[in-house]
Enzyme design. Structure first.
Site, PDB file in Angstrom:
ATOM      1  N   TYR A 281      65.476   4.141  39.256  1.00 17.62           N
ATOM      2  CA  TYR A 281      64.618   4.097  40.440  1.00 17.62           C
ATOM      3  C   TYR A 281      64.474   5.435  41.157  1.00 17.62           C
ATOM      4  O   TYR A 281      63.466   5.669  41.822  1.00 17.62           O
ATOM      5  CB  TYR A 281      65.153   3.069  41.435  1.00 17.62           C
TER       6      TYR A 281
ATOM      7  N   ASN B 169      56.795   1.052  43.608  1.00 16.18           N
ATOM      8  CA  ASN B 169      57.497  -0.221  43.445  1.00 16.18           C
ATOM      9  C   ASN B 169      57.313  -1.074  44.694  1.00 16.18           C
ATOM     10  O   ASN B 169      57.744  -0.689  45.783  1.00 16.18           O
ATOM     11  CB  ASN B 169      58.991   0.017  43.211  1.00 16.18           C
ATOM     12  N   GLU B 170      56.630  -2.196  44.550  1.00 19.47           N
ATOM     13  CA  GLU B 170      56.475  -3.178  45.625  1.00 19.47           C
ATOM     14  C   GLU B 170      55.954  -2.562  46.922  1.00 19.47           C
ATOM     15  O   GLU B 170      56.370  -2.966  48.014  1.00 19.47           O
ATOM     16  CB  GLU B 170      57.785  -3.924  45.861  1.00 19.47           C
TER      17      GLU B 170
ATOM     18  N   ASP C  63      56.226  -9.894  42.947  1.00 18.20           N
ATOM     19  CA  ASP C  63      55.705 -11.154  42.411  1.00 18.20           C
ATOM     20  C   ASP C  63      55.397 -12.095  43.575  1.00 18.20           C
ATOM     21  O   ASP C  63      56.178 -12.968  43.921  1.00 18.20           O
ATOM     22  CB  ASP C  63      56.721 -11.790  41.460  1.00 18.20           C
TER      23      ASP C  63
ATOM     24  N   ARG D 131      49.158 -11.106  43.560  1.00 21.74           N
ATOM     25  CA  ARG D 131      49.677 -10.574  42.298  1.00 21.74           C
ATOM     26  C   ARG D 131      48.551 -10.302  41.294  1.00 21.74           C
ATOM     27  O   ARG D 131      48.465  -9.233  40.695  1.00 21.74           O
ATOM     28  CB  ARG D 131      50.682 -11.538  41.675  1.00 21.74           C
TER      29      ARG D 131
ATOM     30  N   GLU E 146      61.599  -6.205  36.718  1.00 24.28           N
ATOM     31  CA  GLU E 146      62.878  -6.792  37.122  1.00 24.28           C
ATOM     32  C   GLU E 146      62.807  -8.280  36.810  1.00 24.28           C
ATOM     33  O   GLU E 146      61.776  -8.911  37.033  1.00 24.28           O
ATOM     34  CB  GLU E 146      63.146  -6.630  38.625  1.00 24.28           C
TER      35      GLU E 146
ATOM     36  N   TYR F 252      67.590  -7.173  36.022  1.00 25.42           N
ATOM     37  CA  TYR F 252      68.178  -6.611  37.232  1.00 25.42           C
ATOM     38  C   TYR F 252      69.589  -7.169  37.387  1.00 25.42           C
ATOM     39  O   TYR F 252      69.747  -8.383  37.491  1.00 25.42           O
ATOM     40  CB  TYR F 252      67.317  -6.984  38.439  1.00 25.42           C
TER      41      TYR F 252
END
Length: 452
Positions: free
Chosen positions: A89, A159-160, A201, A206, A261, A292
Site C-alpha cells: 500500500y 484506493n477507496e 465494494d 460500484r 482485498e 487481506y
C-alpha cells in the site's frame, strides 16, 4: 515552504534527470500483460493468487520492499502459501528496492503497488486542491523507482477514494491520476505497466465506478479495475454471498477485474471463496484476488504474527494454504473476453453517482515537464506532503490529451473500437455488504491508506 518554492525546487531536481534511473533488475522475468479482460504471462492466462502486505499497519508505517531482511523472511511464507503476487500500500520512493524485488522475482512473485502514501494522495473532501503538481511529482517518482522491475505487475492510482454517493464527485480526479500515470509510463518509454484503481465494494456506485474507469478515449481509460470485497463470510456459497450476481453484473466488462482485498473475518475464516474465485464460475470475468492481509494488525485479519525476525503462523495461514492447495486454475484461457474494449460512461444519478459529464481536469501546468524531463528524486516518507501544496489544475482536458508526450506508443492493450457489452447495474439490495478491513488516516483521505 510556499507552493511556488516547492515547485521551483522540484523543477531543479527534475532538470537533472533526463532518463529513467538505472535499476539492477532481473532480466529473466516474464512481465504480465493485458489481453482483453485478462492478464497473461506470455501466452498463458495469469490469475492473481496473492496477499496484501504492509507489516506494521497504521501504528508503524514502513516500506516492506526496502526492508530486504524482512522481505526475504516473508518470501519463505509466500512460497509456502503458493503465492504469485503481493500488494503493497505504501513505499518510500527515496529508498532502494533492488534486493527485495529481485528476491521476489526469484520466487516467481509479482508486485501490485499503490503509488500513494498517507501524505501524498487525493483527498476526497478536497480533490481539486489535492490534485496538484507536488502530488504528481511524488507518484511519478514512485513509478520511476519500480518501472524497471519486470515483476512490477501493476500500479494502483488510488484506493477507496470514493466510498459513498457524495464522494463520487472526486471520481474525475481519480481518473485523471490514472490517465497521468499511464501517460507518464508511455512518455518515459517504460514497458506497458497496467494502471488501475482499487474501489470500495459499495452497492451505491460500484458498477458506475467500473464503467467510468472504462469509458472515454483510450488515453483516459484504465488498464484494469479492482475492488475490495468482504461479502463472502464463511460458511457461505457462490450464491449465498451474492458473488453469482456480481459475476452476472460484470459479464461483458472490457477490462481485467480482480479482488484487491478479500477475506471476511466475521466468522472463522475457511477461505471457501477460493474454490469459486478460481473456477469457471468466475474466471470469464475475474482474474483472481488478494487476501487481506499477511501480518496480524489491530483489525485481526492476519495470516501470521511478526515479532522481530520471528514469524508465527496463525490458523488463517493454514486455512488459506489448504484452500489454495485444493484449488487449481482452470485449464485453457478461462473463457476470458478476448475483445475487451470501452463501455459508455454512466449517467449522473445523484446522490449515488454525482458526476454530470465526461470531462476530466487537465494535468496541472507545472507537472507537464515531468513527461519529458522525468520526475526527479522522490521525497519519500520524510517529504512534507502534498495535500495543500503545489499548483492545481485550472483547465478541462481535451480528449486525447493523455497520449504519450513525444511518443507514438499505444496507450492501452485494448481498444475502444471493440465496445464492451453493457454492464448490468444492480439494485441497492443486490447483496449484503460487510464492512471492510481497512481504515484511512482520516475520514477524508481516500488514496492514502493506512492498514490496521
Amino acid at each position: 515552504m510556499k507552493a511556488s518554492a516547492v515547485t521551483a525546487a522540484l523543477a531543479v531536481g527534475a532538470s537533472t534527470v533526463l532518463a529513467a534511473p538505472s535499476i539492477k533488475a532481473r532480466d529473466d522475468v516474464t512481465p504480465i500483460t493485458v489481453k482483453g479482460n485478462a492478464f497473461f504471462k506470455g501466452d498463458e492466462r495469469f490469475y492473481i493468487r496473492g496477499v496484501d502486505y504492509q507489516p506494521g499497519g497504521s501504528s508503524d508505517l514502513a516500506d516492506p520492499i526496502a526492508d530486504a531482511d524482512g522481505c526475504k523472511r516473508d518470501i519463505a511464507k509466500f512460497k509456502e502459501l503458493g503465492l504469485n503476487t503481493i500488494r503493497v500500500y505504501s513505499v518510500d520512493n527515496s529508498k532502494n528496492h533492488d534486493e527485495c524485488m529481485n528476491a521476489l522475482a526469484d520466487a516467481g512473485i509479482y508486485l501490485v503497488l499503490d503509488v500513494n502514501t498517507p501524505k501524498y494522495s487525493i483527498n476526497r473532501a478536497k480533490p481539486k486542491e489535492s490534485y496538484n503538481d507536488v502530488y504528481l511529482q511524488y507518484i511519478f517518482a514512485t513509478v520511476d523507482a519500480f518501472a524497471g522491475y519486470k515483476n512490477t505487475l501493476a500500479f494502483f492510482s488510488g484506493n477507496e477514494v470514493i466510498n459513498d454517493g457524495p464522494s463520487s464527485s472526486a471520481a474525475p480526479y481519480v481518473k485523471a491520476v490514472t490517465r497521468d500515470l499511464r501517460q507518464y509510463i508511455r512518455s518515459r518509454k517504460y514497458r506497458e505497466i497496467p494502471v488501475g484503481y482499487s474501489a470500495a465494494d459499495i452497492d451505491t456506485n460500484r458498477l458506475q465506478m467500473a464503467q467510468y474507469m472504462n469509458c472515454g478515449s483510450d488515453d483516459e481509460r484504465s488498464d484494469f479495475f479492482a475492488f475490495n470485497d468482504y461479502s463472502w463470510c464463511d460458511p457461505s456459497s457462490f450464491k449465498t454471498s451474492g458473488w453469482d450476481q456480481k459475476v452476472k453484473n460484470f459479464t461483458g466488462y472490457g477490462l481485467p477485474l480482480f479482488l484487491s482485498e478479500y477475506g471476511c473475518n466475521t466468522n472463522k475464516r475457511q477461505f471457501q471463496e477460493v474454490s469459486s474465485l478460481y473456477s469457471t464460475d468466475m474466471t470469464g470475468v475475474y482474474s483472481g484476488g488478494l487476501v487481506y492481509e499477511y501480518s496480524q494488525e489491530a483489525s485481526n485479519y492476519g495470516l501470521v504474527e511478526i515479532s522481530g525476525n520471528n514469524v508465527k503462523e496463525l490458523p488463517d495461514f493454514d486455512a488459506l494454504k489448504t484452500a489454495f492447495e485444493k484449488t487449481s486454475n482452470p485449464s485453457g484461457d478461462g473463457n476470458y473476453n478476448k475483445t475487451g474494449g470501452a463501455n459508455p460512461c454512466p449517467a449522473k444519478d445523484a446522490p449515488n453517482w454525482d458526476v454530470d459529464n465526461d470531462a476530466l481536469p487537465a494535468i496541472p501546468e507545472p507537472a507537464k515537464k515531468y513527461m519529458t524531463e522525468g520526475a526527479g528524486k522522490g521525497p519519500g516518507f520524510a517529504g512534507p506532503g502534498s495535500q495543500d501544496r503545489g499548483t492545481q489544475s485550472t483547465a478541462t482536458a481535451e480528449p486525447g490529451s493523455g497520449s504519450a508526450t513525444g511518443s507514438s506508443s499505444s496507450g492501452t492493450s485494448t481498444s475502444s473500437k471493440g465496445a464492451a457489452a453493457g454492464l448490468t447495474v444492480p439494485s441497492l439490495t443486490m447483496a449484503p455488504v460487510v464492512v471492510g478491513a481497512v481504515t484511512l488516516l482520516s475520514t477524508v483521505f481516500g488514496a492514502g491508506l493506512v492498514l490496521l
